[in-house]
Write a protein that holds these residues in place. Sequence first.
Motif, PDB file in Angstrom:
ATOM      1  N   ALA A  69       0.815  -1.208   0.000  1.00  0.00           N
ATOM      2  CA  ALA A  69       0.000   0.000   0.000  1.00  0.00           C
ATOM      3  C   ALA A  69       0.854   1.265   0.000  1.00  0.00           C
ATOM      4  O   ALA A  69       2.009   1.259   0.413  1.00  0.00           O
ATOM      5  CB  ALA A  69      -0.920  -0.009   1.213  1.00  0.00           C
ATOM      6  N   ALA A  70       0.286   2.352  -0.485  1.00  0.00           N
ATOM      7  CA  ALA A  70       1.020   3.614  -0.569  1.00  0.00           C
ATOM      8  C   ALA A  70       1.271   4.226   0.805  1.00  0.00           C
ATOM      9  O   ALA A  70       2.237   4.958   0.991  1.00  0.00           O
ATOM     10  CB  ALA A  70       0.261   4.604  -1.446  1.00  0.00           C
ATOM     11  N   TYR A  71       0.372   3.963   1.735  1.00  0.00           N
ATOM     12  CA  TYR A  71       0.464   4.579   3.066  1.00  0.00           C
ATOM     13  C   TYR A  71       0.230   3.545   4.157  1.00  0.00           C
ATOM     14  O   TYR A  71      -0.482   2.555   3.966  1.00  0.00           O
ATOM     15  CB  TYR A  71      -0.605   5.665   3.235  1.00  0.00           C
ATOM     16  N   ALA A  72       0.787   3.861   5.334  1.00  0.00           N
ATOM     17  CA  ALA A  72       0.498   3.051   6.519  1.00  0.00           C
ATOM     18  C   ALA A  72      -0.796   3.491   7.185  1.00  0.00           C
ATOM     19  O   ALA A  72      -1.404   2.735   7.933  1.00  0.00           O
ATOM     20  CB  ALA A  72       1.652   3.138   7.513  1.00  0.00           C
ATOM     21  N   GLY A  73      -1.240   4.723   6.910  1.00  0.00           N
ATOM     22  CA  GLY A  73      -2.463   5.232   7.515  1.00  0.00           C
ATOM     23  C   GLY A  73      -2.767   6.632   7.043  1.00  0.00           C
ATOM     24  O   GLY A  73      -2.026   7.212   6.223  1.00  0.00           O
ATOM     25  N   PRO A  74      -3.861   7.223   7.546  1.00  0.00           N
ATOM     26  CA  PRO A  74      -4.276   8.558   7.095  1.00  0.00           C
ATOM     27  C   PRO A  74      -3.226   9.645   7.293  1.00  0.00           C
ATOM     28  O   PRO A  74      -3.163  10.587   6.492  1.00  0.00           O
ATOM     29  CB  PRO A  74      -5.525   8.830   7.943  1.00  0.00           C
ATOM     30  N   ALA A  75      -2.411   9.524   8.334  1.00  0.00           N
ATOM     31  CA  ALA A  75      -1.396  10.550   8.559  1.00  0.00           C
ATOM     32  C   ALA A  75      -0.408  10.617   7.396  1.00  0.00           C
ATOM     33  O   ALA A  75       0.041  11.701   7.005  1.00  0.00           O
ATOM     34  CB  ALA A  75      -0.648  10.274   9.863  1.00  0.00           C
ATOM     35  N   ASP A  76      -0.072   9.456   6.836  1.00  0.00           N
ATOM     36  CA  ASP A  76       0.825   9.438   5.677  1.00  0.00           C
ATOM     37  C   ASP A  76       0.174  10.096   4.469  1.00  0.00           C
ATOM     38  O   ASP A  76       0.831  10.802   3.694  1.00  0.00           O
ATOM     39  CB  ASP A  76       1.201   7.997   5.326  1.00  0.00           C
ATOM     40  N   ALA A  77      -1.124   9.835   4.295  1.00  0.00           N
ATOM     41  CA  ALA A  77      -1.836  10.452   3.169  1.00  0.00           C
ATOM     42  C   ALA A  77      -1.831  11.972   3.303  1.00  0.00           C
ATOM     43  O   ALA A  77      -1.596  12.699   2.323  1.00  0.00           O
ATOM     44  CB  ALA A  77      -3.265   9.923   3.106  1.00  0.00           C
ATOM     45  N   GLU A  78      -2.079  12.444   4.499  1.00  0.00           N
ATOM     46  CA  GLU A  78      -2.107  13.888   4.725  1.00  0.00           C
ATOM     47  C   GLU A  78      -0.741  14.511   4.425  1.00  0.00           C
ATOM     48  O   GLU A  78      -0.646  15.585   3.818  1.00  0.00           O
ATOM     49  CB  GLU A  78      -2.525  14.181   6.161  1.00  0.00           C
ATOM     50  N   LYS A  79       0.338  13.820   4.816  1.00  0.00           N
ATOM     51  CA  LYS A  79       1.684  14.326   4.542  1.00  0.00           C
ATOM     52  C   LYS A  79       1.991  14.364   3.048  1.00  0.00           C
ATOM     53  O   LYS A  79       2.788  15.181   2.583  1.00  0.00           O
ATOM     54  CB  LYS A  79       2.719  13.445   5.259  1.00  0.00           C
ATOM     55  N   ALA A  80       1.365  13.455   2.303  1.00  0.00           N
ATOM     56  CA  ALA A  80       1.652  13.369   0.866  1.00  0.00           C
ATOM     57  C   ALA A  80       0.898  14.404   0.042  1.00  0.00           C
ATOM     58  O   ALA A  80       1.246  14.645  -1.113  1.00  0.00           O
ATOM     59  CB  ALA A  80       1.304  11.969   0.360  1.00  0.00           C
TER      60      ALA A  80
END
Length: 519
Positions: free
Chosen positions: A397-408
């Motif tokens: 997956a691209a992220y481990a969780g929502p925090a990673d998505a927000e950073k991206a």
Amino acid sequence: MDSRRLLRTSATALAAAGLILSGCTGGSDAAASRTTTEAAARASASAAPDSEALKKYYGQKPKWRDCGVTGFQCATLLAPLDYAKPDGGDVELAVSRIRATGPGKRLGSLLVNPGGPGGSAVGYLQGYAGIGYPAAVRARYDMVAVDPRGVARSAPVECLTGPRMDAYTQVDQTPDTAAETNALSAAFKEFAAGCQKRSGKVLPHVSTVETARDMDILRAVLGDEKLTYVGASYGTFLGATYAELFPDRVGRLVLDGAMDPSLSALDLNRDQTAGFETAFRAFAADCVRKEDCPLGTESAAAAGEALRAFFRDVDAKPVPTGESRELGESLATTGVIAAMYDEGAWPQLREALTRAIGGEGSGLLALADSYYEREADGTYANLMYANAAVNCLDLPAAYAGPADAEKAVPSFEKASPVFGEGLAWAALNCTYWPMRPTGSPHRITAEGAAPILVVGTTRDPATPYKWARSLAAQLSSGTLLTYEGDGHTAYGRGSDCVDTAINAYLLEGTPPQDGKRCS
């Protein structure tokens, strides 16, 4: 938008769909650069093609029958559900063909795949390729398609009911609050849980490697020593994976609208986001030259700002569509992106945007529905379900969780000021997938394969041109053909130069000079 890895040729539908990858960049730089392939490693852990366990599959004699579609025959192909345990049960795969029309010596079978993952190859063959490919090619080849495992007629993955899928497609994918972020995560979790509940048996076994192995069984069953194949969009990854597994069985492979297998899920998503921005700028530059452009007539940049403002408006206050579903930001964005796949859809998009900005959203909703393959009765084809199932197995997956998505989000917005935020969050879907990924990013060289033709379009929204350059360079026998133009994929889309080069390769076995450019 859903997971960003639906890559389909525009000939499969109006403008088709193009979700690309999903997920935590489990692929490190080292993983992305290695040439010892994931596919080869997995294949070595499975039954060899010439093993006793697989003889019954390779020795099948299909019973062809009339499909009910003029000229086409259908059959069922059996493959092991799990190649690591080939005696553990079968999966039934739907196959269709139309025989070579002549004149001229028959060259064998030409297998086609329209992409996705999740696009029905049988539907593509019967609706387009089997009657729409150049006559000279159809005269010399039996045109053949197999729905990949998990897709359409081949043990299809199922996940949500129609009403729940309606709700899923409307979830806000540009969350502004913690509550909206939680709602988006909950939607992805519900989707994944639904897939596991309804398709748990096949769900661990729909990877691209397994589908490529199925293709080799089909090759043998059809009586062909080598595989001849045209794969579009995601179909290029499938074809390249086949070449990686079976380089000595590669015949003439055309990989049109190429993917880059060396990239992580995060990089693939971000690159595709930039591809949609490139396509939108081409649309906007065309639009502003017209007096009726709904985004103004000032400049392409100003048109982009106008579209972003429209998305913000419908995020705050969705507009009616004449039915129970309103047009919010998620469906509006999907509708616009659907029209990016084919410049032939630009007039429809202008009209739909004009109506939506005026407060009536049915035009954009229709575009979004075509993207999701939603029928008028509220049911959905399994395209999106298979899409996620394959993607989430093929790469971490691209992220481990929502925090990673927000950073991206900032890096995605840099790639596309218009679409970046939504596509950054869309890549969260595989984070919650119930099956562990079985693949990882890696270079594909296919040492020993015959010449492979890679085709790239310079302003392709779904498979950016740089992916074609990269795949052609990775393949030990890769040759790059460039189409300088708009839209997704190039073969059969109006360029005589492209079609002549590909036809000559398929009919004579001689690829064009590496680096040839067409317009």
